[in-house]
Design a protein around this motif. Structure first.
Motif, PDB file in Angstrom:
ATOM      1  N   SER A 164       0.848  -1.205   0.000  1.00 27.71           N
ATOM      2  CA  SER A 164       0.000   0.000   0.000  1.00 27.71           C
ATOM      3  C   SER A 164       0.876   1.244   0.000  1.00 27.71           C
ATOM      4  O   SER A 164       1.964   1.252   0.581  1.00 27.71           O
ATOM      5  CB  SER A 164      -0.923  -0.004   1.217  1.00 27.71           C
ATOM      6  N   SER A 165       0.367   2.305  -0.619  1.00 26.04           N
ATOM      7  CA  SER A 165       1.054   3.604  -0.670  1.00 26.04           C
ATOM      8  C   SER A 165       2.443   3.496  -1.279  1.00 26.04           C
ATOM      9  O   SER A 165       3.389   4.160  -0.829  1.00 26.04           O
ATOM     10  CB  SER A 165       1.148   4.216   0.734  1.00 26.04           C
ATOM     11  N   LEU A 166       2.605   2.666  -2.262  1.00 26.45           N
ATOM     12  CA  LEU A 166       3.892   2.543  -2.947  1.00 26.45           C
ATOM     13  C   LEU A 166       4.134   3.816  -3.757  1.00 26.45           C
ATOM     14  O   LEU A 166       3.286   4.235  -4.550  1.00 26.45           O
ATOM     15  CB  LEU A 166       3.888   1.323  -3.881  1.00 26.45           C
ATOM     16  N   ASP A 167       5.304   4.450  -3.548  1.00 25.85           N
ATOM     17  CA  ASP A 167       5.552   5.745  -4.189  1.00 25.85           C
ATOM     18  C   ASP A 167       6.219   5.613  -5.555  1.00 25.85           C
ATOM     19  O   ASP A 167       6.630   6.610  -6.132  1.00 25.85           O
ATOM     20  CB  ASP A 167       6.408   6.611  -3.269  1.00 25.85           C
ATOM     21  N   LYS A 168       6.332   4.396  -6.060  1.00 25.96           N
ATOM     22  CA  LYS A 168       7.008   4.193  -7.349  1.00 25.96           C
ATOM     23  C   LYS A 168       6.223   3.176  -8.162  1.00 25.96           C
ATOM     24  O   LYS A 168       5.733   2.181  -7.619  1.00 25.96           O
ATOM     25  CB  LYS A 168       8.450   3.704  -7.127  1.00 25.96           C
ATOM     26  N   ASP A 169       6.118   3.417  -9.461  1.00 26.33           N
ATOM     27  CA  ASP A 169       5.369   2.514 -10.325  1.00 26.33           C
ATOM     28  C   ASP A 169       6.073   1.157 -10.396  1.00 26.33           C
ATOM     29  O   ASP A 169       7.312   1.082 -10.514  1.00 26.33           O
ATOM     30  CB  ASP A 169       5.254   3.115 -11.734  1.00 26.33           C
ATOM     31  N   ILE A 170       5.267   0.069 -10.305  1.00 24.91           N
ATOM     32  CA  ILE A 170       5.838  -1.289 -10.328  1.00 24.91           C
ATOM     33  C   ILE A 170       6.599  -1.537 -11.619  1.00 24.91           C
ATOM     34  O   ILE A 170       7.682  -2.162 -11.621  1.00 24.91           O
ATOM     35  CB  ILE A 170       4.726  -2.338 -10.140  1.00 24.91           C
ATOM     36  N   GLU A 191      15.360  -5.167 -14.863  1.00 20.26           N
ATOM     37  CA  GLU A 191      15.768  -5.716 -16.159  1.00 20.26           C
ATOM     38  C   GLU A 191      16.993  -4.997 -16.711  1.00 20.26           C
ATOM     39  O   GLU A 191      17.852  -5.621 -17.342  1.00 20.26           O
ATOM     40  CB  GLU A 191      14.607  -5.625 -17.158  1.00 20.26           C
ATOM     41  N   GLU A 192      17.086  -3.667 -16.465  1.00 22.24           N
ATOM     42  CA  GLU A 192      18.221  -2.886 -16.973  1.00 22.24           C
ATOM     43  C   GLU A 192      19.386  -2.885 -15.983  1.00 22.24           C
ATOM     44  O   GLU A 192      20.391  -2.248 -16.218  1.00 22.24           O
ATOM     45  CB  GLU A 192      17.787  -1.438 -17.228  1.00 22.24           C
ATOM     46  N   ARG A 193      19.208  -3.597 -14.858  1.00 23.84           N
ATOM     47  CA  ARG A 193      20.264  -3.734 -13.845  1.00 23.84           C
ATOM     48  C   ARG A 193      20.691  -2.367 -13.300  1.00 23.84           C
ATOM     49  O   ARG A 193      21.872  -2.022 -13.239  1.00 23.84           O
ATOM     50  CB  ARG A 193      21.475  -4.500 -14.406  1.00 23.84           C
ATOM     51  N   ARG A 194      19.692  -1.566 -12.903  1.00 20.11           N
ATOM     52  CA  ARG A 194      19.942  -0.248 -12.320  1.00 20.11           C
ATOM     53  C   ARG A 194      19.630  -0.272 -10.830  1.00 20.11           C
ATOM     54  O   ARG A 194      18.796  -1.045 -10.371  1.00 20.11           O
ATOM     55  CB  ARG A 194      19.079   0.820 -13.003  1.00 20.11           C
ATOM     56  N   GLU A 195      20.288   0.616 -10.089  1.00 23.97           N
ATOM     57  CA  GLU A 195      19.968   0.787  -8.678  1.00 23.97           C
ATOM     58  C   GLU A 195      18.731   1.682  -8.534  1.00 23.97           C
ATOM     59  O   GLU A 195      18.421   2.468  -9.445  1.00 23.97           O
ATOM     60  CB  GLU A 195      21.150   1.406  -7.938  1.00 23.97           C
ATOM     61  N   GLY A 196      18.058   1.575  -7.419  1.00 16.79           N
ATOM     62  CA  GLY A 196      16.873   2.403  -7.226  1.00 16.79           C
ATOM     63  C   GLY A 196      16.411   2.370  -5.783  1.00 16.79           C
ATOM     64  O   GLY A 196      16.969   1.652  -4.943  1.00 16.79           O
ATOM     65  N   GLU A 197      15.332   3.144  -5.487  1.00 11.17           N
ATOM     66  CA  GLU A 197      14.784   3.197  -4.146  1.00 11.17           C
ATOM     67  C   GLU A 197      13.282   3.435  -4.214  1.00 11.17           C
ATOM     68  O   GLU A 197      12.759   3.913  -5.231  1.00 11.17           O
ATOM     69  CB  GLU A 197      15.461   4.315  -3.346  1.00 11.17           C
ATOM     70  N   PHE A 198      12.584   3.110  -3.137  1.00 10.03           N
ATOM     71  CA  PHE A 198      11.134   3.292  -3.086  1.00 10.03           C
ATOM     72  C   PHE A 198      10.709   3.293  -1.622  1.00 10.03           C
ATOM     73  O   PHE A 198      11.486   2.940  -0.730  1.00 10.03           O
ATOM     74  CB  PHE A 198      10.418   2.168  -3.855  1.00 10.03           C
ATOM     75  N   SER A 199       9.464   3.679  -1.383  1.00 12.67           N
ATOM     76  CA  SER A 199       8.915   3.635  -0.028  1.00 12.67           C
ATOM     77  C   SER A 199       7.468   3.169  -0.100  1.00 12.67           C
ATOM     78  O   SER A 199       6.810   3.263  -1.143  1.00 12.67           O
ATOM     79  CB  SER A 199       9.003   5.012   0.641  1.00 12.67           C
TER      80      SER A 199
END
Length: 752
Positions: free
Chosen positions: A224-230, A238-246
């Motif tokens: 719930s309340s995911l701040d980033k699109d799945i 897939e592109e092997r990039r770093e990232g973050e979400f809450s």
């Protein structure tokens, strides 16, 4: 009116002040919230990357171990070399894999327990055979029942960088999960390792059961309340990039980071609660309104205190970041030399401090903090290595890296260790020195053996009749008898074999062919020998041809032909005396039995017909009683000479005691030949001896058994031929009989 107006103005100003203070308070509250959140995110991001980085290095270590194992197997030349399985067993005890295995280029191989293996149709095998490290998808194990596994595959490369097979490591995901839990059990974060399909390779959660997790993408969908699109997260994966979400979980806000790991499409994900921010905000929100007046009076003091607080906090954060960077650099250097004892060295205090728990002979019996001088004083360092040890610590004062090979006295074998020191600098000043220990005892042993082999070869070359150095790959000579040569090896071999005794020529050509020699070298044999007779100065002499695979360049071959004529002839003479009967010169009982057993075994496999003959002289005792034992001995020698003249060189003749002889006729094609030979044998041995008017007639009683019809061992044929011989003795003697197990067997004998 003026006062009222002034009061109104004061009231308005007061109200505006109060409103300004309240607005400032809430503005300050929101500002603090924003600053705290940003600081929190930055701290969590750094903390998470440290967590993820250590886990990532841990997984990469397993790949490094597998690559190191494939290089070790490659040095053996083939996976079928007997010591490879022992290498797998040792490697299996030193890494995270549940078991290891090897396979050749056709996909056939075996595990570290010796179980056969066939993986030719597996995708990870095909990928590894293309020259890259490959990984299978998560799958159920057929060996580790009920467990999920993943298979790592590393290519085995020959010296020409050709892929000749693969080394496999089978990773028990449950075991991996437990290991990762132990590394992160001190935090309040959740850590996951996810493959390309979203399957969990490893899960560590502080507030949920592992069994509740099925698929990462399904679990993310339910947040719930995911701040980033799945789809954005999936694209990063897939592109092997770093990232973050809450997101929100059970009313708690959680912050997460992810980064790719260097194996296939794996991602490491780490999430943590923002409870630290919540506590700070709760404190600010519960400030009593009564403090607003006090805050208004102390506003500037408070601003000053807040400013002072953030300035000092910023200094502490910078200092902490510098410490983290320094520790990360130390960790990075140490991980490059993983699986080795590690210590630190402080040049100012000249102290060595062990940093690994597992014991090693270098630090055995010393206290936690020691100096280089104490190793010398306690005679831990071998005398011949003391100067190198001292020089090592002098060199590291002026250079970033220093190495030395040191022999120690702490164990009975006097093992060798390679000590590597690495300086870490800050503003061009040494702040720390990291040391690593590598056991190189086996390397030193190989160097010593190589040196001894080269010395032996030089000694043999100095005394050789002929020697040649050969390039196996080019199939040409490089040098012959000290002179450069470029003739083909086949031409050289023809020159040598033209002087070899005819009976040995075929054997020598086969044994000295490059195909035979190379086959033996690839199996791990580095020295071969062939002995034969060769013409030198018009006389056949026994020589030894030694073939050495060069320890420096495996594709180089050294052939040394040495004169062993005197030694060989002595050996042959000694062997002949040991095998022969002292009176008759025939094979003695032990030798004839061994040779007949060998011939019967060969005949049984090849289908060759053979005849076992047991011969006993009739009336021999009368010779001894009538003419004396010396005459009896003379008679036995004459009988032996007649037998040797009558039978072929391929037949085996021996005396097994007294006047009893055994003969094995080999390669008998017809019964008629045997019938004729046995009649002639009876006639040849029928003799009458006369002396001083006394007369004794000798004859032979013969029992015959056929191989393999009547048996294919010496014991079986002796027993049955003895039964047949007994029947001859029982009747008229001077004859022969073949055993067939029938009582009414037709017996043939001769009456002279």
């Amino acid at each position: 009116m003026t006062i009222i107006k002034k009061n109104k103005i004061v009231f308005v100003l007061f109200a505006l002040s109060i409103i300004g203070i309240v607005v400032s308070f809430f503005s300050y509250q929101r500002a603090v919230e924003g600053v705290e959140m940003e600081n929190f995110k930055e701290s969590v991001r750094d903390y998470t990357k440290v967590r993820l980085g250590s886990t990532k290095e841990y997984i990469s270590d397993m790949v490094y171990d597998l690559n190191a194992l494939s290089q070790t197997v490659a040095e053996r030349g083939t996976i079928w070399e007997p010591h490879v399985q022992e290498i797998l067993k040792v490697a299996n005890q030193m890494n995270m894999f549940s078991f290891t295995a090897v396979a050749d280029r056709e996909g056939n191989g075996y595990t570290d327990t010796g179980s056969p293996l066939s993986i030719a149709d597996q995708e990870y095998f095909k990928t590894a055979m293309q020259g890259t490290v490959a990984f299978s998808e998560v799958q159920q194990s057929n060996v580790l029942y009920g467990k999920k596994i993943q298979i790592f595959a590393s290519p085995i490369r020959s010296e020409r960088q050709q892929v000749i097979g693969v080394v496999l490591g089978v990773l028990d995901l449950e075991k991996l999960n437990e290991t990762i839990k132990s590394k992160h059990a001190d935090g309040d974060g959740n850590l996951y390792i996810v493959d390309s399909n979203g399957s969990y390779i490893s899960c560590f959660q502080v507030d949920r059961n592992t069994s509740e997790y099925v698929n990462f993408w399904e679990d993310v969908q339910a947040l719930s309340s995911l701040d980033k699109d799945i789809e954005e997260i999936r694209s990063d994966f897939e592109e092997r990039r770093e990232g973050e979400f809450s997101y929100c979980d059970n009313g708690q806000r959680r912050y997460g980071c992810y980064m790719p790991i260097g194996t296939r499409n794996w991602q490491i994900v780490y999430t943590i609660r923002d409870s630290s921010v919540d506590k700070t905000l709760d404190t600010l929100l519960h400030i009593d309104l009564n403090h607003i007046v006090f805050v208004s009076v102390c506003y500037f003091v408070w601003v000053f205190c807040v400013a002072w607080y953030f300035i000092n906090a910023n200094k502490e954060i910078k200092h902490a970041n510098e410490e983290v960077k320094k520790n990360m650099e130390i960790l990075h250097v140490a991980l490059e030399y993983c699986k080795q004892p590690i210590f630190t060295y402080h040049p100012e205090h000249r102290e060595l401090i062990p940093k690994t728990d597992f014991a090693n002979p270098f630090f055995q019996g010393v206290c936690d903090r020691v100096t280089p001088e104490s190793f010398v004083e306690r005679k831990i360092i071998a005398p011949d290595s003391v100067e190198n040890f001292k020089q090592l610590f002098q060199t590291i004062q002026t250079q970033q890296d220093a190495k030395a090979d040191i022999q120690i006295n702490n164990d009975k074998e006097g093992n060798w260790w390679r000590i590597t020191l690495h300086n870490i600098y800050e503003n061009k000043v040494i702040v720390s020195t990291v040391g690593f220990l590598e056991d190189i005892t086996e390397l030193k042993r190989i160097e010593w053996q190589t040196k001894r082999k080269l010395e032996l070869q030089e000694a043999l070359i100095a005394k050789a009749l002929m020697y040649a150095k050969v390039d196996i790959d080019a199939q040409r000579l490089l040098e012959m008898n000290g002179e450069e040569s470029q003739i083909p090896f086949e031409e050289f071999l023809q020159q040598v074999t033209s002087r070899v005794r005819r009976e040995d020529r075929e054997h020598v050509v086969r044994e000295l062919s490059l195909r035979t020699l190379n086959s033996k070298f690839q199996k791990g044999v580095d020295t071969v020998e062939t002995q034969f007779q060769m013409d030198f100065e018009g006389k056949d002499r026994w020589v030894s041809c030694m073939g050495y695979c060069s320890p420096v360049k495996p594709s180089k071959l050294i052939l040394i032909i040495s004169d062993i004529d005197r030694k060989k002839r002595q050996e042959i003479a000694l062997k002949s005396r040991a095998e022969r009967d002292g009176l008759t010169g025939l094979y003695n009982a032990a030798t004839v039995r061994a040779k007949i057993e060998e011939a019967l075994a060969y005949g049984y496999l090849s289908g060759e017909k053979q005849i076992f003959i047991l011969l006993d002289l009739d009336n021999y005792k009368l010779i001894n009683d009538t003419f004396g034992h010396s005459s009896g001995d003379q008679v036995l020698m004459e009988m032996a000479q007649r037998l040797q003249k009558r039978f072929r060189s391929s037949d085996i003749i021996g005396r097994i005691g007294g006047d009893e002889f055994v003969i094995l006729l080999r390669n008998i094609n017809t019964d008629q030949y045997a019938e004729t030979l046995l009649r002639e044998l009876c006639e040849m041995l029928h003799q009458t001896y006369t002396r001083n008017k006394e007369e004794v007639t000798l004859s032979a009683s013969i029992g015959v058994a056929w191989a393999p019809e009547d048996g294919h061992t010496f014991a079986e044929l002796y027993q049955k031929s003895d039964i047949a011989l007994y029947q001859v003795k029982k009747q008229n003697k001077n004859g022969y009989r073949r055993y067939d197990g029938a009582e009414d067997l037709k017996m043939q004998w001769l009456n002279q």
